[in-house]
Design an enzyme around this catalytic site. Structure first.
Site, mmCIF file in Angstrom:
data_model
loop_
_atom_site.group_PDB
_atom_site.id
_atom_site.type_symbol
_atom_site.label_atom_id
_atom_site.label_comp_id
_atom_site.label_asym_id
_atom_site.label_seq_id
_atom_site.Cartn_x
_atom_site.Cartn_y
_atom_site.Cartn_z
ATOM 1 N N LYS A 22 0.555 140.203 57.931
ATOM 2 C CA LYS A 22 -0.687 139.484 57.609
ATOM 3 C C LYS A 22 -0.568 138.007 57.962
ATOM 4 O O LYS A 22 -1.456 137.434 58.593
ATOM 5 C CB LYS A 22 -0.992 139.620 56.108
ATOM 6 C CG LYS A 22 -2.087 138.697 55.632
ATOM 7 C CD LYS A 22 -2.306 138.797 54.150
ATOM 8 C CE LYS A 22 -1.488 137.834 53.323
ATOM 9 N NZ LYS A 22 -1.970 136.450 53.309
ATOM 10 N N ARG A 93 -8.073 131.172 51.841
ATOM 11 C CA ARG A 93 -7.591 129.836 52.174
ATOM 12 C C ARG A 93 -7.161 129.732 53.636
ATOM 13 O O ARG A 93 -7.285 128.670 54.253
ATOM 14 C CB ARG A 93 -6.434 129.491 51.239
ATOM 15 C CG ARG A 93 -6.015 128.064 51.312
ATOM 16 C CD ARG A 93 -4.930 127.760 50.323
ATOM 17 N NE ARG A 93 -4.356 126.470 50.640
ATOM 18 C CZ ARG A 93 -3.531 126.267 51.639
ATOM 19 N NH1 ARG A 93 -3.156 127.267 52.383
ATOM 20 N NH2 ARG A 93 -3.071 125.064 51.885
ATOM 21 N N CYS A 117 -10.691 121.851 46.487
ATOM 22 C CA CYS A 117 -9.663 120.820 46.298
ATOM 23 C C CYS A 117 -10.063 119.524 46.987
ATOM 24 O O CYS A 117 -10.753 119.533 47.989
ATOM 25 C CB CYS A 117 -8.337 121.277 46.893
ATOM 26 S SG CYS A 117 -7.674 122.677 46.052
ATOM 27 N N ARG A 122 -3.020 117.975 47.593
ATOM 28 C CA ARG A 122 -2.853 119.332 48.068
ATOM 29 C C ARG A 122 -4.204 120.020 48.076
ATOM 30 O O ARG A 122 -5.040 119.713 47.272
ATOM 31 C CB ARG A 122 -1.889 120.076 47.165
ATOM 32 C CG ARG A 122 -0.508 119.568 47.406
ATOM 33 C CD ARG A 122 0.458 120.131 46.452
ATOM 34 N NE ARG A 122 1.775 119.618 46.815
ATOM 35 C CZ ARG A 122 2.867 119.910 46.164
ATOM 36 N NH1 ARG A 122 2.834 120.712 45.147
ATOM 37 N NH2 ARG A 122 4.003 119.403 46.552
ATOM 38 N N PRO A 123 -4.477 120.996 48.919
ATOM 39 C CA PRO A 123 -3.462 121.608 49.740
ATOM 40 C C PRO A 123 -3.582 121.317 51.230
ATOM 41 O O PRO A 123 -2.866 121.961 51.995
ATOM 42 C CB PRO A 123 -3.732 123.083 49.481
ATOM 43 C CG PRO A 123 -5.222 123.168 49.398
ATOM 44 C CD PRO A 123 -5.680 121.837 48.876
ATOM 45 N N ASP A 125 -3.616 118.082 52.861
ATOM 46 C CA ASP A 125 -3.314 116.720 53.315
ATOM 47 C C ASP A 125 -2.400 116.698 54.545
ATOM 48 O O ASP A 125 -2.568 115.870 55.445
ATOM 49 C CB ASP A 125 -2.711 115.898 52.160
ATOM 50 C CG ASP A 125 -1.486 116.551 51.542
ATOM 51 O OD1 ASP A 125 -1.440 117.800 51.513
ATOM 52 O OD2 ASP A 125 -0.581 115.844 51.100
ATOM 53 N N LEU A 126 -1.448 117.632 54.600
ATOM 54 C CA LEU A 126 -0.515 117.629 55.739
ATOM 55 C C LEU A 126 -1.204 118.092 57.025
ATOM 56 O O LEU A 126 -0.900 117.601 58.113
ATOM 57 C CB LEU A 126 0.694 118.515 55.430
ATOM 58 C CG LEU A 126 1.556 118.032 54.253
ATOM 59 C CD1 LEU A 126 2.624 119.060 53.894
ATOM 60 C CD2 LEU A 126 2.194 116.688 54.572
ATOM 61 N N ASP A 310 6.894 134.372 48.405
ATOM 62 C CA ASP A 310 6.032 135.554 48.298
ATOM 63 C C ASP A 310 6.750 136.779 47.724
ATOM 64 O O ASP A 310 6.102 137.762 47.366
ATOM 65 C CB ASP A 310 5.449 135.911 49.676
ATOM 66 C CG ASP A 310 4.344 134.957 50.094
ATOM 67 O OD1 ASP A 310 4.039 134.037 49.320
ATOM 68 O OD2 ASP A 310 3.785 135.124 51.192
ATOM 69 N N VAL A 332 8.576 126.302 45.849
ATOM 70 C CA VAL A 332 7.586 126.113 46.924
ATOM 71 C C VAL A 332 6.192 125.820 46.359
ATOM 72 O O VAL A 332 5.521 124.885 46.793
ATOM 73 C CB VAL A 332 7.551 127.340 47.865
ATOM 74 C CG1 VAL A 332 6.496 127.162 48.951
ATOM 75 C CG2 VAL A 332 8.921 127.568 48.489
HETATM 76 C C1 UD1 Z 1 1.776 130.367 53.830
HETATM 77 C C2 UD1 Z 1 1.578 131.837 53.570
HETATM 78 C C3 UD1 Z 1 1.853 132.164 52.094
HETATM 79 C C4 UD1 Z 1 3.222 131.643 51.683
HETATM 80 C C5 UD1 Z 1 3.383 130.171 52.040
HETATM 81 C C6 UD1 Z 1 4.781 129.635 51.789
HETATM 82 C C7 UD1 Z 1 -0.123 132.426 55.179
HETATM 83 C C8 UD1 Z 1 -1.490 132.922 55.409
HETATM 84 N N1 UD1 Z 1 0.227 132.210 53.909
HETATM 85 O O1 UD1 Z 1 0.794 129.692 53.063
HETATM 86 O O2 UD1 Z 1 1.801 133.580 51.959
HETATM 87 O O3 UD1 Z 1 3.355 131.789 50.296
HETATM 88 O O4 UD1 Z 1 3.100 129.973 53.444
HETATM 89 O O5 UD1 Z 1 5.715 130.391 52.470
HETATM 90 O O6 UD1 Z 1 0.660 132.286 56.098
HETATM 91 N N2 UD1 Z 1 1.189 121.800 50.831
HETATM 92 C C9 UD1 Z 1 0.808 120.488 50.652
HETATM 93 N N3 UD1 Z 1 -0.057 119.951 51.565
HETATM 94 C C10 UD1 Z 1 -0.536 120.642 52.637
HETATM 95 C C11 UD1 Z 1 -0.132 121.985 52.792
HETATM 96 C C12 UD1 Z 1 0.741 122.529 51.859
HETATM 97 O O7 UD1 Z 1 1.209 119.826 49.725
HETATM 98 O O8 UD1 Z 1 -1.302 120.094 53.445
HETATM 99 C C13 UD1 Z 1 2.107 122.394 49.834
HETATM 100 C C14 UD1 Z 1 1.466 123.577 49.088
HETATM 101 O O9 UD1 Z 1 0.667 123.165 48.020
HETATM 102 C C15 UD1 Z 1 2.701 124.335 48.652
HETATM 103 C C16 UD1 Z 1 3.673 124.117 49.815
HETATM 104 O O10 UD1 Z 1 3.202 122.970 50.512
HETATM 105 O O11 UD1 Z 1 3.241 123.805 47.491
HETATM 106 C C17 UD1 Z 1 3.776 125.294 50.766
HETATM 107 O O12 UD1 Z 1 2.526 125.558 51.339
HETATM 108 P P1 UD1 Z 1 2.375 126.095 52.826
HETATM 109 O O13 UD1 Z 1 3.708 126.293 53.465
HETATM 110 O O14 UD1 Z 1 1.390 125.238 53.529
HETATM 111 O O15 UD1 Z 1 1.729 127.510 52.569
HETATM 112 P P2 UD1 Z 1 0.498 128.160 53.314
HETATM 113 O O16 UD1 Z 1 0.560 127.868 54.766
HETATM 114 O O17 UD1 Z 1 -0.736 127.850 52.577
#
Ligand code: UD1
Length: 425
Positions: A22, A93, A117, A122-123, A125-126, A310, A332
């Site tokens: 997925k 998302r 948000c 988050r989530p 910003d990066l 996960d 995470v």
């Molecule tokens: C992806 C996966 C999800 C998995 C996660 C971590 C998909 C569709 N989903 O989610 O199943 O649990 O990776 O392995 O691929 N964060 C920020 N700012 C940002 C982006 C993220 O602070 O701009 C933080 C998030 O709040 C979180 C952490 O970074 O605490 C990890 O998030 P991220 O790796 O981005 O997960 P996703 O890509 O959303």
């Protein structure tokens, strides 16, 4: 309301085939809008999240042929809208994965904020930090909860981007956007998950010039145009891990086919610490937990190649059944212990120190209860717990499970589980 009913099932036994991932397929599909040529994605699982992504892409102008099982053919001759549908984005998302490709191809993307948000926190910003570094302007409309990212006629321009955290989604979004940027982009502290490599492989087939995906520094030389591709998604490593745990928790034995052992190494390593026997064979991963005394181990989730967040909740369900107690640390996500309350309804007695650390006493005889699938992986944890609990476990809100596990009930049934789905969505 649809529900899953699980009864105590005894040891699971047999063979199961893992579906396409997925978390690979969603960005692979989003990447197809980078080109006006035909892209064919194979080994696509039949999941609610995939349907949502197809709907989102159609609204942008994609023409989709999904008449063949597991194959999606997408052609987006022109972009007809750059505005993400609010309902669809709220539902999933991962809709934000379309922002990078839309920005690169069309120069503009308007996205409702996922889950309402605020920007800057988050989530996303990066993701936005990356787009800004590539020369895009980001505007937030707080009243309507919309974010607009756009670039002038000169287009995106490559730059060096340091990610404060190796976010999977931000790495993917920036990677896709940078394929069509002028010059070189370097993503530092990039996520290293196998899904990033899968996406880079597809983009390179489309004519992108990406090097060292899978390391923490990805280098992208922008190209003018991308072409079509035929690409098969990698197998789902979290589904693989879930079946490893299904064998372990039921003290059964399962041959897991279509799995990539290298992608589940941390999960296998932790299970071996618990004294589960795992044998990597040419035909698949064979896991055997029969007639063994299984023991506790501590867990700490980390970005890849660490233990995936996960798999934390299904692993926690398993740890309630072994000898000794375990400490589970979630590093995470900030709030990923919602399944603790549900497991406790089944007699688990887990305590949380804070939202990051849980103490899991082992040796529990779980009992069936009415529980909720509070999120996708928590739902899988409830199903696994239900397989060994006495009586019947009734799981509600199973749409979460169906977002990410293809035919979970059917696959478990084929392994001997006493499980059924009832009711309508
Ligand atoms: C992806 C996966 C999800 C998995 C996660 C971590 C998909 C569709 N989903 O989610 O199943 O649990 O990776 O392995 O691929 N964060 C920020 N700012 C940002 C982006 C993220 O602070 O701009 C933080 C998030 O709040 C979180 C952490 O970074 O605490 C990890 O998030 P991220 O790796 O981005 O997960 P996703 O890509 O959303």
């Amino acid at each position: 309301m649809a529900k899953i009913l699980v009864n105590n099932s005894g040891p699971l036994h047999g063979e199961v085939k893992v579906s396409g991932a997925k978390n690979s397929v969603l960005p692979l599909l989003a990447a197809t809008i980078l080109t006006d040529k035909l892209c064919v994605i194979e080994d696509v699982p039949n999941l609610a999240d995939v349907s949502v992504m197809k709907e989102i892409l159609k609204k942008y102008g994609a023409k989709i042929d999904d008449s063949e099982d597991g194959v999606i053919k997408i052609n987006t001759p022109e972009i007809i809208s750059c505005v993400g549908d609010k309902d669809l984005v709220q539902e999933m998302r991962a809709s934000i994965f379309t922002m990078g490709p839309m920005l690169a191809r069309y120069g503009k993307t308007v996205m409702p904020l996922p889950g309402g948000c605020t920007i800057g926190k988050r989530p996303i910003d990066l993701h936005l930090k990356g787009f800004r570094a590539l020369g895009a302007k980001v505007t937030e409309d707080r009243e309507n909860e919309l974010v607009t990212v756009e670039v002038g006629p000169e287009g995106l321009k490559g730059d060096a981007i340091y990610l404060d955290f190796p976010s999977v989604g931000a790495t993917e979004n920036i990677l896709m956007a940078a394929t069509l940027a002028k010059g070189t982009t370097i993503i530092e502290n990039a996520a290293k998950e196998p899904e990033i490599i899968d996406l880079a492989n597809q983009l390179n087939k489309m004519g992108a010039k990406i090097k060292s995906a899978g390391t923490d520094m990805i280098r992208i030389e922008g190209v003018e145009k991308l072409s079509g591709c035929v690409h098969e998604a990698i197998p789902d490593r979290i589904e693989t891990g879930t079946f490893l745990l299904a064998a372990a928790i039921t003290r059964g034995d399962i041959l897991i086919k279509n799995a990539i052992p290298g992608h589940v190494r941390p999960i296998m390593a932790k299970l071996k610490e618990c004294n589960v026997d795992i044998d990597v064979r040419p035909e698949g991963i064979y896991v055997d937990a029969r007639d063994r005394e299984l023991v506790a181990t501590d867990l700490k989730t980390l970005p890849y190649p660490g233990l995936p967040t996960d798999i934390q909740s299904p692993f926690m369900a398993f740890l309630t059944t072994v000898k000794g107690s375990s400490v589970v640390r979630e590093t995470v996500f900030e709030n990923r212990f919602m399944h603790v309350v549900e497991l406790n309804r089944m007699g688990a007695d887990i305590t949380t120190e804070n939202s990051r650390e849980a103490r899991v006493p082992g040796g529990k005889k779980l009992h069936g209860a009415k529980v909720r699938a509070t999120d996708l992986r928590a739902g899988a944890a409830m199903v696994l717990a239900g397989l060994v609990a006495s009586g019947t476990t009734e799981i509600s809100e199973i749409f979460h499970i169906e977002r990410g596990y293809e035919d979970f009930v059917g696959k478990l049934k084929s392994l001997g589980a006493d499980i059924m789905r009832t009711g309508e969505n």
